[in-house]
Enzyme design. Sequence first.
Site, PDB file in Angstrom:
ATOM      1  N   VAL A  48       3.888  -4.066 -38.170  1.00 50.07           N
ATOM      2  CA  VAL A  48       3.373  -3.696 -39.497  1.00 50.07           C
ATOM      3  C   VAL A  48       1.951  -4.211 -39.674  1.00 50.07           C
ATOM      4  CG1 VAL A  48       3.802  -3.789 -41.982  1.00 50.07           C
ATOM      5  CG2 VAL A  48       5.728  -3.788 -40.395  1.00 50.07           C
ATOM      6  N   GLY A  86      -0.635  -4.363 -37.653  1.00 51.76           N
ATOM      7  CA  GLY A  86      -1.278  -5.040 -36.518  1.00 51.76           C
ATOM      8  C   GLY A  86      -1.392  -6.536 -36.698  1.00 51.76           C
ATOM      9  N   ILE A  96      -2.401  -8.358 -39.180  1.00 46.77           N
ATOM     10  CA  ILE A  96      -2.215  -8.994 -40.502  1.00 46.77           C
ATOM     11  C   ILE A  96      -0.804  -9.600 -40.562  1.00 46.77           C
ATOM     12  CG2 ILE A  96      -2.139  -8.634 -43.004  1.00 46.77           C
ATOM     13  CD1 ILE A  96      -3.945  -6.212 -42.672  1.00 46.77           C
ATOM     14  N   GLY A 135      -7.151   3.673 -27.984  1.00 46.38           N
ATOM     15  CA  GLY A 135      -5.780   3.132 -27.948  1.00 46.38           C
ATOM     16  C   GLY A 135      -5.223   2.850 -29.326  1.00 46.38           C
ATOM     17  N   LYS A 142       6.021   1.736 -41.416  1.00 45.83           N
ATOM     18  CA  LYS A 142       5.609   0.355 -41.717  1.00 45.83           C
ATOM     19  C   LYS A 142       5.939   0.003 -43.172  1.00 45.83           C
ATOM     20  CE  LYS A 142       1.895   0.712 -38.312  1.00 45.83           C
ATOM     21  NZ  LYS A 142       0.553   1.243 -38.104  1.00 45.83           N
ATOM     22  N   GLY A 176      -4.812  -1.490 -31.948  1.00 45.25           N
ATOM     23  CA  GLY A 176      -5.587  -1.923 -30.782  1.00 45.25           C
ATOM     24  C   GLY A 176      -4.812  -2.950 -29.989  1.00 45.25           C
TER      25      GLY A 176
HETATM   26  N1  HSE Z   1      -1.057   4.168 -34.331  1.00 45.28           N
HETATM   27  C1  HSE Z   1      -1.009   2.943 -35.063  1.00 45.28           C
HETATM   28  C2  HSE Z   1      -2.183   2.889 -36.011  1.00 45.28           C
HETATM   29  C3  HSE Z   1      -1.030   1.790 -34.108  1.00 45.28           C
HETATM   30  O1  HSE Z   1      -3.130   3.656 -35.817  1.00 45.28           O
HETATM   31  O2  HSE Z   1      -2.177   2.113 -36.952  1.00 45.28           O
HETATM   32  C4  HSE Z   1      -0.736   0.466 -34.742  1.00 45.28           C
HETATM   33  O3  HSE Z   1       0.535   0.416 -35.308  1.00 45.28           O
END
Ligand code: HSE
Length: 409
Positions: free
Chosen positions: A124, A126, A128, A179, A197, A294
């Site tokens: 959820v 990344g 944070i 990515g 999320k 990322g």
């Molecule tokens: N595809 C997702 C995004 C990756 O762009 O936020 C991270 O969860």
Amino acid sequence: MKKKLKLGLFGFGCVGQGLYHVLEETSGIKAEIKKICVKHPDKVRPIPADRFTYRKEDLLLDEQIDVIVELIDDADAAFTILKEALQHGKHVVTANKKMLAEHLEEIYHLQQRYNRSVLYEGAVCGSIPIIRNLEEYYDNDLISGIEGIFNGSTNYILTKVFEERKGYHEALRQAQELGFAESDPSLDVKGFDPKFKLAIAITHAFGVFVKPEHILNIGIDNIDALDLKFAQDNGYAIKLVARAVKAGNEVFGLVAPQFVERQHNLYPVRNEYNAVTVVGAFAERQLFVGKGAGSYPTGSAVLSDISALTYDYRYEYKKLTQGNTHRFSNEAYLEAFIRFDQPELVRMHDFEEFHSGYAANGHHYMTGLVSLEKLRSWAASAKVGIILTPKTRIVSYIEKNREQACSAA
Ligand code: HSE
């Protein structure tokens, strides 16, 4: 827990490699990867071949492995791995938001049943640390809302389109190359990924399990050049906003694009950054900002979960056990800006409150307060564009009825 955790890693893609490097660089962590399970034997990989296996049993049945770190793409396969890992007495760290959102209630019960922990901070927003904050810091605060940017790819695309006048497809391709995007990028641009999320965050914020299909998601793929011009003429940005609020014993939530004014706290959040505002009764509004996608940012969140397991951390799902009786509901309205070409698609009486409308260049535009149910039916058509207005907020049917009763009295 014993001194050095042995990890079995599933997946060596963007996040798996990020974790590998982050672990190598973190000298203090009491954990090491014992083996990595991957799908394709023929792929060239940047580390020695003897680090890999292609058989999941080599990890799941290895008694020395304490923790399964699941970082694969396939949500169904990930759920099978998670269940087998718990059955074999292993803790699980995962960043698979789709799998978690679809099975969170079962995963909650599996953790109790096998007395093992499943941690998923990397799933959820990344880097944070939102899940642990909702669990721990806001343990006793009465959270009334969470709102923010929960997807890095779409925020990156919108930033490039607005600030650099890049085309949508070029910006999406860049997000894929960097990515950030899912291997099926429609999960990003159609708003599914931030919805997964949001579903997870709702459980930790409000103590409610909600299946993702009950949450409306409207993506950015239907935003057209006229919407962009309207935003630019008015000094707005467009952000893909995930939000959930609690009203009485109901919890509402959705993901949708929104016009955002310059003074709004999400306006300066650019590129792959995510942001979450938590509104609590006592702490009031707090904004968390950080990279949401990322290799390294997500890898660092996964590392933080591994580190938490070295001191036996587990989510207690405190809001679930605080005896609340909340339920998820879609019985609410929001103010939205609606664009359409064929007049029969949208009518004034579709709005609970009609605010304004005009026609120009063969397009029709209307704004007003509209039910989530109506938004869901329009969102199913590529011919109707939906963007929430800058000051929109979720208004429950109950609140609206109360207002009407007061004004009639
Ligand atoms: N595809 C997702 C995004 C990756 O762009 O936020 C991270 O969860």
